[in-house]
Design a protein around this motif. Structure first.
Motif, PDB file in Angstrom:
ATOM      1  N   GLY A   1       0.822  -1.204   0.000  1.00  0.00           N
ATOM      2  CA  GLY A   1       0.000   0.000   0.000  1.00  0.00           C
ATOM      3  C   GLY A   1       0.851   1.247   0.000  1.00  0.00           C
ATOM      4  O   GLY A   1       2.069   1.202  -0.231  1.00  0.00           O
ATOM      5  N   LYS A   2       0.197   2.359   0.294  1.00  0.00           N
ATOM      6  CA  LYS A   2       0.896   3.648   0.319  1.00  0.00           C
ATOM      7  C   LYS A   2       2.003   3.638   1.371  1.00  0.00           C
ATOM      8  O   LYS A   2       2.997   4.359   1.265  1.00  0.00           O
ATOM      9  CB  LYS A   2      -0.126   4.749   0.607  1.00  0.00           C
ATOM     10  N   GLY A   3       1.816   2.806   2.400  1.00  0.00           N
ATOM     11  CA  GLY A   3       2.815   2.702   3.475  1.00  0.00           C
ATOM     12  C   GLY A   3       4.139   2.130   3.008  1.00  0.00           C
ATOM     13  O   GLY A   3       5.117   2.111   3.759  1.00  0.00           O
TER      14      GLY A   3
ATOM     15  N   ALA B   1      -1.713  -4.570  -5.038  1.00  0.00           N
ATOM     16  CA  ALA B   1      -1.489  -3.215  -4.518  1.00  0.00           C
ATOM     17  C   ALA B   1      -2.815  -2.556  -4.187  1.00  0.00           C
ATOM     18  O   ALA B   1      -3.865  -2.948  -4.705  1.00  0.00           O
ATOM     19  CB  ALA B   1      -0.762  -2.374  -5.566  1.00  0.00           C
ATOM     20  N   SER B   2      -2.744  -1.565  -3.299  1.00  0.00           N
ATOM     21  CA  SER B   2      -3.931  -0.739  -3.049  1.00  0.00           C
ATOM     22  C   SER B   2      -4.007   0.310  -4.156  1.00  0.00           C
ATOM     23  O   SER B   2      -3.027   0.547  -4.876  1.00  0.00           O
ATOM     24  CB  SER B   2      -3.816  -0.041  -1.691  1.00  0.00           C
ATOM     25  N   ARG B   3      -5.151   0.957  -4.231  1.00  0.00           N
ATOM     26  CA  ARG B   3      -5.303   2.016  -5.239  1.00  0.00           C
ATOM     27  C   ARG B   3      -4.307   3.153  -4.976  1.00  0.00           C
ATOM     28  O   ARG B   3      -3.719   3.708  -5.906  1.00  0.00           O
ATOM     29  CB  ARG B   3      -6.748   2.543  -5.203  1.00  0.00           C
TER      30      ARG B   3
ATOM     31  N   GLN C   1     -12.465  -2.623  -4.946  1.00  0.00           N
ATOM     32  CA  GLN C   1     -13.745  -2.325  -5.591  1.00  0.00           C
ATOM     33  C   GLN C   1     -13.578  -1.884  -7.043  1.00  0.00           C
ATOM     34  O   GLN C   1     -14.342  -2.266  -7.910  1.00  0.00           O
ATOM     35  CB  GLN C   1     -14.456  -1.215  -4.804  1.00  0.00           C
ATOM     36  N   THR C   2     -12.560  -1.052  -7.297  1.00  0.00           N
ATOM     37  CA  THR C   2     -12.346  -0.605  -8.671  1.00  0.00           C
ATOM     38  C   THR C   2     -11.114  -1.261  -9.284  1.00  0.00           C
ATOM     39  O   THR C   2     -10.671  -0.874 -10.357  1.00  0.00           O
ATOM     40  CB  THR C   2     -12.215   0.933  -8.734  1.00  0.00           C
ATOM     41  N   GLY C   3     -10.565  -2.219  -8.574  1.00  0.00           N
ATOM     42  CA  GLY C   3      -9.495  -3.041  -9.126  1.00  0.00           C
ATOM     43  C   GLY C   3     -10.074  -4.427  -9.343  1.00  0.00           C
ATOM     44  O   GLY C   3     -11.175  -4.568  -9.853  1.00  0.00           O
TER      45      GLY C   3
ATOM     46  N   ILE D   1      -1.049  -1.199   4.274  1.00  0.00           N
ATOM     47  CA  ILE D   1      -2.390  -0.914   3.720  1.00  0.00           C
ATOM     48  C   ILE D   1      -3.328  -0.645   4.897  1.00  0.00           C
ATOM     49  O   ILE D   1      -3.362  -1.423   5.862  1.00  0.00           O
ATOM     50  CB  ILE D   1      -2.889  -2.107   2.868  1.00  0.00           C
ATOM     51  N   SER D   2      -4.095   0.455   4.814  1.00  0.00           N
ATOM     52  CA  SER D   2      -4.884   0.857   5.992  1.00  0.00           C
ATOM     53  C   SER D   2      -6.136   0.004   6.207  1.00  0.00           C
ATOM     54  O   SER D   2      -6.578  -0.189   7.324  1.00  0.00           O
ATOM     55  CB  SER D   2      -5.284   2.331   5.873  1.00  0.00           C
ATOM     56  N   GLY D   3      -6.748  -0.492   5.116  1.00  0.00           N
ATOM     57  CA  GLY D   3      -7.957  -1.316   5.262  1.00  0.00           C
ATOM     58  C   GLY D   3      -9.227  -0.554   4.926  1.00  0.00           C
ATOM     59  O   GLY D   3     -10.281  -0.818   5.504  1.00  0.00           O
TER      60      GLY D   3
ATOM     61  N   ILE E   1       0.589  -6.139   7.948  1.00  0.00           N
ATOM     62  CA  ILE E   1       1.698  -5.501   8.678  1.00  0.00           C
ATOM     63  C   ILE E   1       1.508  -4.004   8.492  1.00  0.00           C
ATOM     64  O   ILE E   1       1.415  -3.502   7.365  1.00  0.00           O
ATOM     65  CB  ILE E   1       3.071  -5.934   8.122  1.00  0.00           C
ATOM     66  N   ASN E   2       1.403  -3.297   9.619  1.00  0.00           N
ATOM     67  CA  ASN E   2       1.142  -1.862   9.544  1.00  0.00           C
ATOM     68  C   ASN E   2       1.751  -1.196  10.769  1.00  0.00           C
ATOM     69  O   ASN E   2       1.702  -1.751  11.874  1.00  0.00           O
ATOM     70  CB  ASN E   2      -0.377  -1.628   9.501  1.00  0.00           C
ATOM     71  N   SER E   3       2.311  -0.008  10.594  1.00  0.00           N
ATOM     72  CA  SER E   3       2.979   0.656  11.731  1.00  0.00           C
ATOM     73  C   SER E   3       1.984   1.322  12.678  1.00  0.00           C
ATOM     74  O   SER E   3       2.338   1.669  13.807  1.00  0.00           O
ATOM     75  CB  SER E   3       3.967   1.702  11.203  1.00  0.00           C
TER      76      SER E   3
HETATM   77  C1  LIG Z   1     -14.926   5.084  -5.604  1.00  0.00           C
HETATM   78  C2  LIG Z   1     -13.671   4.617  -4.955  1.00  0.00           C
HETATM   79  C3  LIG Z   1     -13.130   3.408  -5.346  1.00  0.00           C
HETATM   80  C4  LIG Z   1     -11.943   2.949  -4.755  1.00  0.00           C
HETATM   81  N1  LIG Z   1     -11.437   1.741  -5.153  1.00  0.00           N
HETATM   82  C5  LIG Z   1     -10.349   1.242  -4.510  1.00  0.00           C
HETATM   83  C6  LIG Z   1      -9.820  -0.045  -4.841  1.00  0.00           C
HETATM   84  O1  LIG Z   1     -10.301  -0.726  -5.732  1.00  0.00           O
HETATM   85  N2  LIG Z   1      -8.744  -0.485  -4.152  1.00  0.00           N
HETATM   86  C7  LIG Z   1      -8.136   0.230  -3.164  1.00  0.00           C
HETATM   87  O2  LIG Z   1      -7.163  -0.243  -2.577  1.00  0.00           O
HETATM   88  N3  LIG Z   1      -8.633   1.450  -2.839  1.00  0.00           N
HETATM   89  C8  LIG Z   1      -9.683   1.975  -3.497  1.00  0.00           C
HETATM   90  N4  LIG Z   1     -10.132   3.226  -3.183  1.00  0.00           N
HETATM   91  C9  LIG Z   1      -9.313   4.053  -2.279  1.00  0.00           C
HETATM   92  C10 LIG Z   1      -9.499   3.712  -0.824  1.00  0.00           C
HETATM   93  O3  LIG Z   1     -10.582   4.462  -0.310  1.00  0.00           O
HETATM   94  C11 LIG Z   1      -8.244   4.071  -0.015  1.00  0.00           C
HETATM   95  O4  LIG Z   1      -7.933   5.425  -0.232  1.00  0.00           O
HETATM   96  C12 LIG Z   1      -7.034   3.213  -0.394  1.00  0.00           C
HETATM   97  O5  LIG Z   1      -7.360   1.839  -0.330  1.00  0.00           O
HETATM   98  C13 LIG Z   1      -5.923   3.498   0.597  1.00  0.00           C
HETATM   99  O6  LIG Z   1      -4.770   2.799   0.214  1.00  0.00           O
HETATM  100  P1  LIG Z   1      -3.651   2.492   1.299  1.00  0.00           P
HETATM  101  O7  LIG Z   1      -4.225   1.674   2.388  1.00  0.00           O
HETATM  102  O8  LIG Z   1      -2.477   1.950   0.571  1.00  0.00           O
HETATM  103  O9  LIG Z   1      -3.248   3.959   1.776  1.00  0.00           O
HETATM  104  P2  LIG Z   1      -3.538   4.695   3.161  1.00  0.00           P
HETATM  105  O10 LIG Z   1      -4.962   4.648   3.499  1.00  0.00           O
HETATM  106  O11 LIG Z   1      -2.860   6.000   3.073  1.00  0.00           O
HETATM  107  O12 LIG Z   1      -2.788   3.780   4.232  1.00  0.00           O
HETATM  108  C14 LIG Z   1      -1.406   3.625   4.283  1.00  0.00           C
HETATM  109  C15 LIG Z   1      -1.153   2.766   5.501  1.00  0.00           C
HETATM  110  O13 LIG Z   1       0.211   2.501   5.577  1.00  0.00           O
HETATM  111  C16 LIG Z   1       0.618   2.557   6.943  1.00  0.00           C
HETATM  112  N5  LIG Z   1       2.040   2.853   6.951  1.00  0.00           N
HETATM  113  C17 LIG Z   1       2.654   4.039   6.689  1.00  0.00           C
HETATM  114  N6  LIG Z   1       3.978   3.895   6.744  1.00  0.00           N
HETATM  115  C18 LIG Z   1       4.213   2.589   7.039  1.00  0.00           C
HETATM  116  C19 LIG Z   1       5.392   1.822   7.222  1.00  0.00           C
HETATM  117  N7  LIG Z   1       6.598   2.362   7.081  1.00  0.00           N
HETATM  118  N8  LIG Z   1       5.260   0.524   7.541  1.00  0.00           N
HETATM  119  C20 LIG Z   1       4.038  -0.047   7.693  1.00  0.00           C
HETATM  120  N9  LIG Z   1       2.900   0.654   7.528  1.00  0.00           N
HETATM  121  C21 LIG Z   1       2.989   1.936   7.183  1.00  0.00           C
HETATM  122  C22 LIG Z   1      -0.235   3.635   7.550  1.00  0.00           C
HETATM  123  O14 LIG Z   1      -0.355   3.432   8.959  1.00  0.00           O
HETATM  124  C23 LIG Z   1      -1.554   3.429   6.815  1.00  0.00           C
HETATM  125  O15 LIG Z   1      -2.402   2.554   7.536  1.00  0.00           O
HETATM  126  C24 LIG Z   1     -11.295   3.712  -3.755  1.00  0.00           C
HETATM  127  C25 LIG Z   1     -11.867   4.920  -3.355  1.00  0.00           C
HETATM  128  C26 LIG Z   1     -13.027   5.374  -3.956  1.00  0.00           C
HETATM  129  C27 LIG Z   1     -13.591   6.668  -3.494  1.00  0.00           C
END
Ligand SMILES: Cc1cc2nc3c(=O)[nH]c(=O)nc-3n(C[C@H](O)[C@H](O)[C@H](O)COP(=O)(O)OP(=O)(O)OC[C@H]3O[C@@H](n4cnc5c(N)ncnc54)[C@H](O)[C@@H]3O)c2cc1C
Length: 698
Positions: A580-582, A612-614, A630-632, A645-647, A664-666
């Motif tokens: 994920g973004k993390g 991967a996350s979006r 959902q959109t992947g 990945i935040s969930g 695994i998340n910090s």
């Molecule tokens: C209409 C719509 C459709 C969508 N479709 C999808 C989809 O299909 N798939 C999808 O994934 N999302 C989708 N999204 C986006 C979704 O809402 C989230 O924004 C996205 O899933 C967040 O991705 P993420 O968890 O990687 O990022 P974030 O939410 O930013 O989370 C990053 C996580 O990484 C952790 N982190 C940071 N640094 C570290 C580190 N060094 N080590 C460990 N952990 C760390 C943080 O604590 C955080 O929990 C959609 C949104 C909308 C509005």
């Protein structure tokens, strides 16, 4: 010069919900136990409107914030004034209370008309900007329904805008990627999915905000046609707590323990597959197909079932087999047996209900197909499976409505998946999805054939199309259902109606909803929840061509650019490791996800794919085709490992059918920890290398 009408809403702070926030008797939320806050996405919409005004270079454009709610909703308007709003309007009236999305969108649209007339002096160069959805309803239905009432284009799930050639071009989320679009005409409605540049208030602005007039209108000022409970087309019949997660949610202290779990994971039994799947209820049987007409075991609520049980037992005892044989003497005996359960008036209603055998709604059970490039979306097949089940118990047919261009070849697959009739609407102008043009086509078919149920996938496309179609054909709509069952409400004269169950308030409660004041019952259902039935190529069905005149004027958006994931990915693999973004950077993603994939592949002797996350895709860590959610792609591997990945719900929908989820998340409070089987609190940089090493010796 554009003006901006921004919808803002006061909502309960669902992040602070505790068990005592619910009435133990009814399960409903006691609003006063929760603080009220401004809907987070509306703050983003406000900032987005301000950004639009800035990039347009038109400093005179007005930002008008509008809310509908109780008098205290004025607070969100003061918030808006202190940030960037020039004027604010409060629509407040007791008569507006208890509204569903139709009875919310309708008065808001009428208020917009009044704002345009009285404040914008009939200047039609404006945008209605709102958050994609509010956290209490989570339906995303109000903006498209408003657009439908006002006959405006609607651009949903927007994440960015550019001002080019004297017009705005919007980037929006679509299934499988993103798209840049522009409205072909103004005004237009825009819903914001993400804009993370909040506005802050200065002291001067706050003082000004507190002194500025809030324009206040009541329902008689706007002359809306659908208000409050009466104007609504859906009714909540039951609210209850969600079932406990079947995931283990077990924290592990170190990489070694996690390595052990991973090493064992493919042996089975670690987690519960298909957690997201719909709970199977007993299949409905029509009243005249039951052993006895007194059998009312398919009532929609437990209380109704119990009451009818008491009535049936007593009538059996008295040797009565038919409602018409119930005389005064029998009535007295039933009431004595009922005690406090029900009284005279309720008994009369129940007896009248016993005489009903015909379903309240007539017609087929329909699915509106989603497809792209000649490929049917998996969610359409799932819904066709569900429609088959519903139609069989209602003893009717399954229809699939397929609109597009050169789409007829897909009919065969849909028939094999359970459809009896495929209604094909072909037009070159329907080649690419445009909500307004497709709305016209689908609404026309519904108006012609009147199915009793219409199901849409709760994808970005379905969540946009369904509100527009349902508003146009004057039917109720329930969003994001996770349960669909046929049941009776005999006492209120309803036989064989669709009960629509969905999570609400950020997943903190479940609500069962029925349709009212409508000719058809409509719902969107979450992908991955309903079950596809095995394809049977020998099934026979009919293709029915339906002609609808579509003209260029029906197409509301110009598509500037579409970006979809391309390339090969094997999401059928037993193990998927997602970043994920993390992950912080593409290099980190490459190194850490790569190393864990290799480690797991060696240890488990199976193929491991990268996901991967979006957000990670948007950061450029990996190509879009790897996006899960959902959109992947919705996946169902034996093991899913989520790194950084935040969930978010949109991600987790896509992994609901996984056997074992590891995270695994910090952040110790990461939402994914409540939706997985095993987790470690730690950075990916520290934990993943340790895990890879431990896998080598596990
Ligand atoms: C209409 C719509 C459709 C969508 N479709 C999808 C989809 O299909 N798939 C999808 O994934 N999302 C989708 N999204 C986006 C979704 O809402 C989230 O924004 C996205 O899933 C967040 O991705 P993420 O968890 O990687 O990022 P974030 O939410 O930013 O989370 C990053 C996580 O990484 C952790 N982190 C940071 N640094 C570290 C580190 N060094 N080590 C460990 N952990 C760390 C943080 O604590 C955080 O929990 C959609 C949104 C909308 C509005």
């Amino acid at each position: 010069m554009s003006d901006y009408i921004v919808l803002v809403k006061q909502v309960p702070d669902v992040s602070q919900i505790t068990d005592n926030a619910f009435d133990p008797e009814t399960g409903t939320l006691i609003r006063t136990r929760l603080a009220s806050v401004i809907n987070e996405l509306d703050t983003q919409a406000l900032a987005f409107a301000n950004y639009m005004k800035k990039i347009s270079g038109e400093a005179d454009g007005q930002i008008i914030a509008l809310t509908m709610g109780p008098p205290m909703a004025e607070e969100v308007l003061r918030y808006s004034l202190s940030r960037c709003a020039d004027k604010v309007v409060l629509l407040t009236d007791r008569a507006l209370g208890g509204a569903d999305t139709v009875a919310t969108a309708n008065p808001l649209a009428f208020t917009v008309r009044k704002i345009v007339k009285e404040i914008l002096k009939n200047d039609n160069d404006y945008y209605v900007v709102s958050g994609m959805q509010s956290v209490d309803g989570d339906t995303a239905q109000v903006p498209p329904q408003m657009a439908e009432e006002l006959s405006l284009p609607c651009i949903a799930y927007v994440t960015d805008a550019e001002f080019k050639n004297n017009r705005f071009e919007f980037t929006r989320i679509i299934s499988g990627g993103s798209q840049v679009v522009a409205a072909k005409k103004l005004p237009a409605v825009v819903t914001v999915a993400k804009y993370e540049y909040p506005l802050f208030a200065t002291f001067t602005k706050t003082r000004w905000a507190n002194e500025t007039e809030v324009i206040t209108w009541a329902s008689e000022d706007i002359k809306a046609t659908h208000i409050g409970v009466k104007g609504s087309r859906t009714a909540v019949i039951r609210v209850f707590p969600p079932g406990k997660s079947t995931r283990k949610c077990q924290q592990l202290s170190d990489a070694k323990s996690l390595a052990k779990v991973l090493a064992e994971s493919l042996k089975g039994g670690n987690g519960e597959a298909g957690e997201g799947a719909e709970a199977q209820a007993v299949r409905y049987v029509l009243p005249d197909k039951r052993a006895s007409l007194l059998d009312r075991s398919f009532e929609g609520t437990k209380k109704e079932q119990e009451d009818y049980g008491i009535l049936a037992d007593k009538l059996k005892e008295l040797g009565i087999k038919d409602a018409d044989q119930i005389d005064d003497k029998a009535r007295k005996k039933v009431l004595a047996a009922a005690g406090k359960n029900f009284h005279k008036k309720a008994l009369e209603d129940m007896i009248n209900g016993l005489k009903l055998t015909e379903p309240t709604f007539k017609g087929e059970v329909w699915v509106v197909a989603e497809h792209s490039d000649g490929v049917v979306h998996p969610a359409t097949f799932e819904l066709t499976g569900k429609a088959r089940d519903l139609a069989d118990s209602l003893e009717t047919k399954v229809g699939v409505c397929l609109a597009g261009y050169k789409v007829e070849p897909m009919a065969k697959e849909l028939i094999a998946a359970g459809a009896d009739n495929v209604y094909v609407i072909e037009d070159k102008l329907l080649d690419v999805f445009d909500a307004t043009a497709h709305r016209k086509a689908i609404a026309d078919a519904i108006n012609t054939y009147w199915p009793q149920i219409v199901l849409y996938a709760a994808t970005p496309q379905g969540r946009m199309l369904a509100p527009m179609v349902s508003y146009r054909v004057e039917c109720g709509l329930t969003a994001d259902c996770t349960g669909l069952d046929i049941r009776d409400g005999s006492r209120t004269g309803n036989i064989g109606i669709l009960l629509q169950t969905r999570p609400a308030l950020g997943g903190n409660v479940m609500a069962t909803i029925r349709t009212k004041n409508s000719k058809s019952q409509m719902a969107t259902a979450r992908p991955g929840v309903m079950k596809r039935i095995p394809s049977d190529p020998s099934r026979k069905g009919q293709v029915i061509k339906h002609k609808v005149e579509i003209s260029k004027n029906d197409v509301s958006l110009e598509i500037v650019k579409t970006e979809l994931g391309t390339g090969d990915v094997n999401f059928g693999a037993d193990v998927i490791v997602s970043g994920g973004k993390g992950m912080q950077s593409r290099d980190n993603y490459e190194q850490l996800v790569g190393a864990l994939c290799d480690g797991l592949s060696k240890k488990l002797g199976t193929q491991v794919e990268r996901g991967a996350s979006r957000a990670a895709v948007e950061q450029g860590f990996i190509e879009r085709v790897h996006q899960v959610g959902q959109t992947g792609t919705a996946i169902g591997p034996k093991l899913y490992v989520a790194l950084g990945i935040s969930g978010a719900i949109q991600h987790m929908i896509g992994v609901a059918n996984t056997e074992t989820i590891v995270a695994i998340n910090s952040d110790p409070n990461a939402p994914i920890f409540k939706q997985c089987d095993y987790y470690i609190v730690g950075t990916v940089e520290d934990t993943v290398p340790q895990l890879v090493q431990a896998l080598g010796s596990a």
